[in-house]
Design a protein around this motif. Sequence first.
Motif, short mmCIF file in Angstrom:
data_model
loop_
_atom_site.label_atom_id
_atom_site.label_comp_id
_atom_site.label_asym_id
_atom_site.label_seq_id
_atom_site.Cartn_x
_atom_site.Cartn_y
_atom_site.Cartn_z
N ASP A 7 0.82 -1.22 0.00
CA ASP A 7 0.00 0.00 0.00
C ASP A 7 0.85 1.27 0.00
N CYS A 47 0.75 3.07 -11.14
CA CYS A 47 -0.23 2.72 -10.09
C CYS A 47 -1.53 3.47 -10.32
N VAL A 65 -2.07 3.08 -3.88
CA VAL A 65 -0.69 2.94 -3.40
C VAL A 65 -0.08 4.33 -3.28
N SER A 99 0.92 10.84 -2.96
CA SER A 99 1.72 9.87 -3.71
C SER A 99 2.43 10.62 -4.83
#
Length: 529
Positions: free
Chosen positions: A263, A284, A291, A483
């Motif tokens: 994750d 991703c 993630v 992210s």
Amino acid sequence: MAAAVKTSGGFCNTQQQWLHSTRDLFLHGSTHSNAKECKSKKAKKPTSLRVKATSTKVELDFNDPSWKQNFQEDWDNRFNLPRITDIYDLKPRPTTFSLKKQRTPTGDEDSTPMDMWNGYVNNDDRALMKVIKYSSPTSAGAECIDPDCSWVEQWVHRAGPRKDIYYEPNEVKAAIVTCGGLCPGLNDVIRQVVFTLETYGVKNIVGIPFGFRGFFEKGLKEMPLSRNLVENINLAGGSFLGVSRGGAKTSEIVDSIQARRIDMLFVLGGNGTHAGANAIHDECRKRKLKVSVVAVPKTIDNDIPLMDKTFGFDTAVEEAQRAINSAYIEARSAYHGIGLVKLMGRSSGFIAMHASLSSGQVDVCLIPEVSFALDGEYGVLQHLEQLIKNKGFCVVCVAEAAGQELLQNSGATDASGNTILSDIGVHMQQKIKTHFKGIGVHADIKYIDPTYMVRACRANASDAILCTVLGQNAVHGAFAGFSGITSCICNTHYVYLPVTQVITAPKRVNHKGRMWHRCLTSTGQPDFR
Ligand SMILES: Nc1ncnc2c1ncn2[C@@H]1O[C@H](COP(=O)(O)OP(=O)(O)O)[C@@H](O)[C@H]1O
Ligand SMILES: O=P(O)(O)OC[C@H]1O[C@](O)(COP(=O)(O)O)[C@@H](O)[C@@H]1O
Ligand SMILES: [Mg+2]
């Protein structure tokens, strides 16, 4: 409608100087430009520039009263942090990272009630990336956007723990990977990432062995990590997980991330690794995976743009300084001694410049950003001759990427695609020997190449602290749902930057900047051209 200016090569005038500055600012977030010097004397301000940013195409017309607003909007867009909520409709939950002391209240009257203690960072908090207001483009090191060098605020996102998080810690699997060359502090960051994950309540933490290779190379198994296991790893240099270059196949890496049900991925590495992290983040997103990919910039070269420094750099400089000191002692003790030290820096001379400055024992510092001649009236060899004549010995510090144009290059690359440099140290050693033999003057040359010693040592105190903060912030960033970000230090503040903004081009020494001039003042060397 003002005329747009061509953005690449071909001509050299005052407009181009502006163009380079502004273009650099957009592309590298800094006007520390590698631009060729323009010879034109007459200053004529341009009124409009067409600037291609990394993600947007922005045209700035400085006659337009709203140019500043346009610039800032573009800046904010580019420095906006990607979040997993961009693709998922997720509800946050209160953080499990407690800033409260886990003790029963003592009744101490002075103690602040915990719910009033402001320990969390707000998502709207920002730090200023640039703090100097240059009054003129001619001010030393001026970084200007427009011809008048107007003040334009450039805000970036503050790093740290948030009140709300987007992961259930007990369901999280977190992975750490270290890529590229070694760098002091890798173990300190691994350790802090593990500690902080555990503080949030994460139980499933793994290390991916030997860089990105560990994702797909058969026989390489992930390593379960815990506080107990990593407690003392900071006492040694290197990477507890191992590193590697090359072999980055994004789709295979993401297949592996998916298969392992990771994750959060913490990626420690330099510019190549950041490009890899960005590709993984993009992939991703394409696959709609929840993630968080968070990078931490490492490199002794200090060549990642927009940040004050990368971890490991300080330690590398300190270690490099020891090599310079040995060269100095050897040179000082020999009859007509010449100490020569080659230091790392794939495309920038930061280690050489800083180690020369800090040691105070260097007579000549050569970096890739400043070209030089070895031979001829103004060449380095002639200067060494003078130094030997006048003070009897001298010390030269050369960055590995300096003077590459003087050497033959095989064009070979390493596994990551980085150019393999020709050995300027050995070349200079030979040239100095031949030169002094040729003029019939005795010279005793001692060549030191401390290359791997400089980066294999453990982090010094200042790097250890930097690693601690960056590692902890990386985890906070992932829990906050970001992210494709990197955890770094800008203008002395800890911030998150989108990875896209730091992989544009390597940061290089500004040869017109104050630091290089301080170095020249310190060494006393002339121009070697
Ligand atoms: N442009 C890129 N896209 C994806 N992965 C990359 C890219 N450049 C390098 N990598 C991968 O990142 C890793 C580290 O890169 P490298 O250049 O060796 O070190 P560093 O990250 O220290 O600069 C390698 O596994 C390499 O294959
Ligand atoms: O011998 P290696 O491992 O390829 O490393 C050489 C390179 O590694 C460095 O120390 C650091 O490079 P990276 O940070 O890009 O890994 C450079 O200064 C040097 O050119
Ligand atoms: Mg690199």
